[in-house]
Design a protein around this motif. Structure first.
Motif, PDB file in Angstrom:
ATOM      1  N   ARG A 144      -5.678 -33.103 -13.918  1.00  0.00           N
ATOM      2  CA  ARG A 144      -4.713 -33.138 -12.816  1.00  0.00           C
ATOM      3  C   ARG A 144      -5.348 -32.773 -11.485  1.00  0.00           C
ATOM      4  NH1 ARG A 144       0.231 -29.942 -15.658  1.00  0.00           N
ATOM      5  NH2 ARG A 144       1.057 -31.685 -16.853  1.00  0.00           N
ATOM      6  N   THR A 145      -6.242 -31.805 -11.500  1.00  0.00           N
ATOM      7  CA  THR A 145      -6.760 -31.245 -10.262  1.00  0.00           C
ATOM      8  C   THR A 145      -7.951 -32.007  -9.710  1.00  0.00           C
ATOM      9  OG1 THR A 145      -6.079 -29.081 -11.088  1.00  0.00           O
ATOM     10  CG2 THR A 145      -7.538 -29.115  -9.181  1.00  0.00           C
ATOM     11  N   TYR A 146      -8.895 -32.346 -10.571  1.00  0.00           N
ATOM     12  CA  TYR A 146     -10.166 -32.847 -10.088  1.00  0.00           C
ATOM     13  C   TYR A 146     -10.300 -34.357 -10.078  1.00  0.00           C
ATOM     14  CZ  TYR A 146     -11.468 -27.994 -10.443  1.00  0.00           C
ATOM     15  OH  TYR A 146     -11.508 -26.649 -10.289  1.00  0.00           O
ATOM     16  N   VAL A 147      -9.418 -35.067 -10.720  1.00  0.00           N
ATOM     17  CA  VAL A 147      -9.486 -36.522 -10.714  1.00  0.00           C
ATOM     18  C   VAL A 147      -8.550 -37.027  -9.623  1.00  0.00           C
ATOM     19  CG1 VAL A 147      -9.099 -38.598 -12.065  1.00  0.00           C
ATOM     20  CG2 VAL A 147      -9.987 -36.565 -13.170  1.00  0.00           C
ATOM     21  N   PRO A 148      -9.082 -37.817  -8.687  1.00  0.00           N
ATOM     22  CA  PRO A 148      -8.219 -38.329  -7.624  1.00  0.00           C
ATOM     23  C   PRO A 148      -7.130 -39.240  -8.182  1.00  0.00           C
ATOM     24  CG  PRO A 148     -10.538 -38.810  -7.171  1.00  0.00           C
ATOM     25  CD  PRO A 148     -10.460 -38.226  -8.540  1.00  0.00           C
TER      26      PRO A 148
ATOM     27  N   ALA B 259      -5.040 -26.979 -22.456  1.00  0.00           N
ATOM     28  CA  ALA B 259      -4.412 -26.769 -21.154  1.00  0.00           C
ATOM     29  C   ALA B 259      -5.432 -26.872 -20.028  1.00  0.00           C
ATOM     30  CB  ALA B 259      -3.727 -25.404 -21.124  1.00  0.00           C
ATOM     31  N   PHE B 260      -6.632 -26.359 -20.263  1.00  0.00           N
ATOM     32  CA  PHE B 260      -7.685 -26.442 -19.247  1.00  0.00           C
ATOM     33  C   PHE B 260      -8.082 -27.886 -18.999  1.00  0.00           C
ATOM     34  CE2 PHE B 260     -12.219 -26.524 -18.142  1.00  0.00           C
ATOM     35  CZ  PHE B 260     -12.143 -25.896 -16.918  1.00  0.00           C
TER      36      PHE B 260
END
Length: 121
Positions: free
Chosen positions: A74-78, A67-68
């Protein structure tokens, strides 16, 4: 008589020796702990409650890690980078598909020519 012409080499060796001993000890401890890992033990007819709780904890840890990883993706890759990678991957797959189609057509035509030549004999 011993010559200490390169004192810096002696000092470096004296400093590195304890670190190498510590590294060897850590590797030994890691190998010892891996041999007693619950995954590596053959399952017995009746697992102990501690073993089943360890297995459950290990499974939960794996799920949390998964999940991490997904959250990081999802969060850190543009999104633009994801689209770019997707586009490049798609174009590569299309080119591979075209090459396979061409090879298949060539193989079919060659097989047909071989059949015609075999019938003529």
């Amino acid at each position: 008589m011993l010559s200490f012409a390169n004192d810096s080499q002696w000092i470096a060796a004296a400093v590195d020796t304890p670190f190498m001993a510590l590294l060897a000890w850590m590797l030994h401890q890691l190998r010892r702990s891996m041999s007693t890992c619950p995954e590596r033990e053959p399952p017995g007819p009746t697992p102990s409650p501690q073993a089943s709780s360890q297995a459950g904890a290990l499974e939960r840890t794996r799920e949390e890690l998964s999940a991490f990883k997904l959250e990081v993706a999802r969060t850190y890759v543009p999104l633009s980078l994801i689209r770019d990678v997707d586009g490049r991957l798609t174009s590569h797959l299309v080119r591979i598909e075209q090459k396979l189609d061409e090879a298949t057509r060539t193989a079919h035509s060659t097989a047909a020519q071989v059949r015609v030549l075999a019938e003529d004999r």
